[in-house]
Design a protein around this motif. Structure first.
Motif, mmCIF file in Angstrom:
data_model
loop_
_atom_site.group_PDB
_atom_site.id
_atom_site.type_symbol
_atom_site.label_atom_id
_atom_site.label_comp_id
_atom_site.label_asym_id
_atom_site.label_seq_id
_atom_site.Cartn_x
_atom_site.Cartn_y
_atom_site.Cartn_z
ATOM 1 N N ARG A 306 25.556 40.831 36.063
ATOM 2 C CA ARG A 306 26.454 40.768 34.908
ATOM 3 C C ARG A 306 27.879 40.840 35.430
ATOM 4 N NH1 ARG A 306 28.890 44.614 31.606
ATOM 5 N NH2 ARG A 306 27.781 46.302 32.693
ATOM 6 N N VAL A 308 32.093 40.830 34.765
ATOM 7 C CA VAL A 308 33.192 41.112 33.847
ATOM 8 C C VAL A 308 34.498 40.851 34.595
ATOM 9 C CG1 VAL A 308 34.390 42.855 32.487
ATOM 10 C CG2 VAL A 308 31.884 42.831 32.547
ATOM 11 N N ASP A 310 38.429 41.334 34.231
ATOM 12 C CA ASP A 310 39.449 42.023 33.448
ATOM 13 C C ASP A 310 40.628 42.373 34.345
ATOM 14 O OD1 ASP A 310 38.597 44.218 34.944
ATOM 15 O OD2 ASP A 310 37.377 45.057 33.319
#
Length: 449
Positions: A306, A308, A310
């Motif tokens: 997963r 991410v 940011d």
């Protein structure tokens, strides 16, 4: 594929004691650094490279440009020296352009970017420029580029080999114009001609004539960097004719460029999170990039992770399960060794396609991966254009690297979860990531940059 293991030290690959949890700052992109050096050398005024990659391939490029009379000054900021940042993070290179000078001799090592990007620039010098390198460099394809340079008006002496060693006899300028190139063995043939084309008298129009074109994102990177340096480029991605690139003759701008992290070199660290069910953050991951390594976000998500993106950077978290994958890697061939290592640890079969050209890289990567993973108990078979990987329980042993940095990092990935793997010549990672062993140990100790 040549194995020189008999005289090279073995590196015990560290075993992960559990889920990896770390932040790893990877050095700058080799692909961006070496393209930026060429563009800066041909610019109309001085430029800066901030946070360049300092590795064997980029130092070979810098030294080659110096041998051609281009000045490259290296500085390290005092704040980075005090803070203990990895070398390169606080480093800047100032490039003072000038007309390439000859006679000169260029050592390409085994760097594809050096052996291919520099001959078109050398054709702008007045006199002979000899190119030679490591024994493996003599086996890597150059014929398509040599033929193109001759068609554009350059004189190249290679004794009919279509490979190194060779001498480019520059006449002080190059006419340029229309040329046909079969770049099916290396997209670098096209990038090489595009990078120097603004300095050709007539610019260039390149038509790719081969059936396939590998590593297209690297050509997009070249085009993007040319445009940011002020060049006028017409390409297939901008609505132009398929397989045709045009560059108008004109001056290039000296730039102040911050080099992005090398996303392909982030692969082993992200893979560590994936296969151990841990979490690794790579700071400064760009939101928009032409680097092929950005595809790792999609590929490793398909394999069970997963991702991410940011303000901290890119964080990949593993689920504890690794899935097999059926993937066309023709655009991202350099990622194949690391993906193959992860696939060997998956819970289902993987098929990696579109990478027949890897047989002509630093080593025959398909044969090497097959031999080395199978020597540890794996079940890998070569296909016409890739690999079929059926996961099997693996055991310890020596993982040979064939002087290929991507093989070395693939072995390190396997060593995280397979006991007693020893990697031959881990120092070969110095080609693009000299600090790899230290970064690897720091990741496993949980140190954050």
């Amino acid at each position: 594929m040549t194995d020189h293991s008999e005289n090279l030290a073995l590196w015990p690959a560290p075993l992960a004691s559990g889920a990896v949890d770390a932040t790893v700052t990877v050095p700058g992109s080799k692909s961006v650094t070496n393209r930026a050096l060429i563009l800066a050398a041909l610019a109309a005024d001085p430029g800066w490279l901030r946070r360049p990659l300092r590795s064997r391939d980029t130092l070979l490029m810098a030294d080659a440009l110096r041998s051609l009379g281009i000045s490259i000054e290296e500085t390290v900021s005092s704040s980075s020296a005090v803070s203990g940042l990895p070398r390169g993070r606080g480093e800047s290179w100032r490039v003072i352009p000038g007309m390439p000078q000859a006679p000169a001799t260029v050592d390409v090592g085994n760097a594809g970017t050096v052996m291919r990007f520099l001959p078109p620039l050398a054709a702008l010098a007045e006199g002979p420029v000899r190119f030679d390198g490591d024994p493996r460099s003599h086996e890597r394809p150059l014929g398509g580029l040599i033929d193109a340079l001759r068609a554009l008006g350059a004189r190249v002496e290679d004794d009919g080999r279509g490979a190194l060693p060779m001498t480019v006899h520059g006449a002080g300028s190059l006419d340029g114009g229309h040329v046909e190139v079969d770049a099916s063995t290396s997209s670098q043939f096209i990038s090489a001609l595009l990078l120097s084309a603004p300095r050709f008298n007539q610019g260039i129009e390149i038509r790719h004539t081969g059936r396939t074109l590998p590593s297209v994102p690297h050509i997009r990177m070249t085009v993007d960097m040319l445009r940011k340096a002020g060049a006028q480029v017409d390409s297939p991605d901008s609505g132009g004719e398929p397989n045709v690139w045009r560059v108008t003759a004109g001056a290039l701008l000296g730039r102040d460029l911050v080099v992005e992290p090398d996303l392909s070199n982030a692969q082993p660290f992200l893979a560590a999170a994936l296969i151990t069910g841990g979490s690794v953050t790579i700071p400064d991951w760009p939101r928009r990039t032409t680097q092929p390594g950005d595809e790792l976000r999609r590929i490793f998500t398909d394999m069970g992770g997963r991702c991410v993106l940011d303000d901290r950077g890119l964080t990949l978290t593993g689920s504890g399960r690794v899935r097999g994958i059926d993937a066309d890697l023709s655009d991202v061939g350099e990622l194949t060794p690391g993906i193959a290592a992860v696939a060997a640890l998956a819970d289902s079969e993987s098929v990696l396609r579109g990478v027949a050209h890897l047989r002509l890289h630093e080593t025959d990567r398909l044969a090497a991966l097959t031999k080395e993973i199978n020597s540890l108990g794996g079940d890998v078979t070569e296909t016409a254009d890739g690999l079929r990987i059926r996961p099997r329980p693996l055991h310890g042993g020596v993982f040979h690297t064939y002087e290929d940095h991507r093989l070395a990092t693939a072995g390190a990935i396997l060593g995280l979860v397979v006991k007693d793997i020893e990697i031959e010549n881990i120092a070969t990672t110095g080609k693009t990531m000299p600090d790899f062993p230290d970064l690897w140990h720091r990741m496993l100790s949980g140190e954050s940059d």
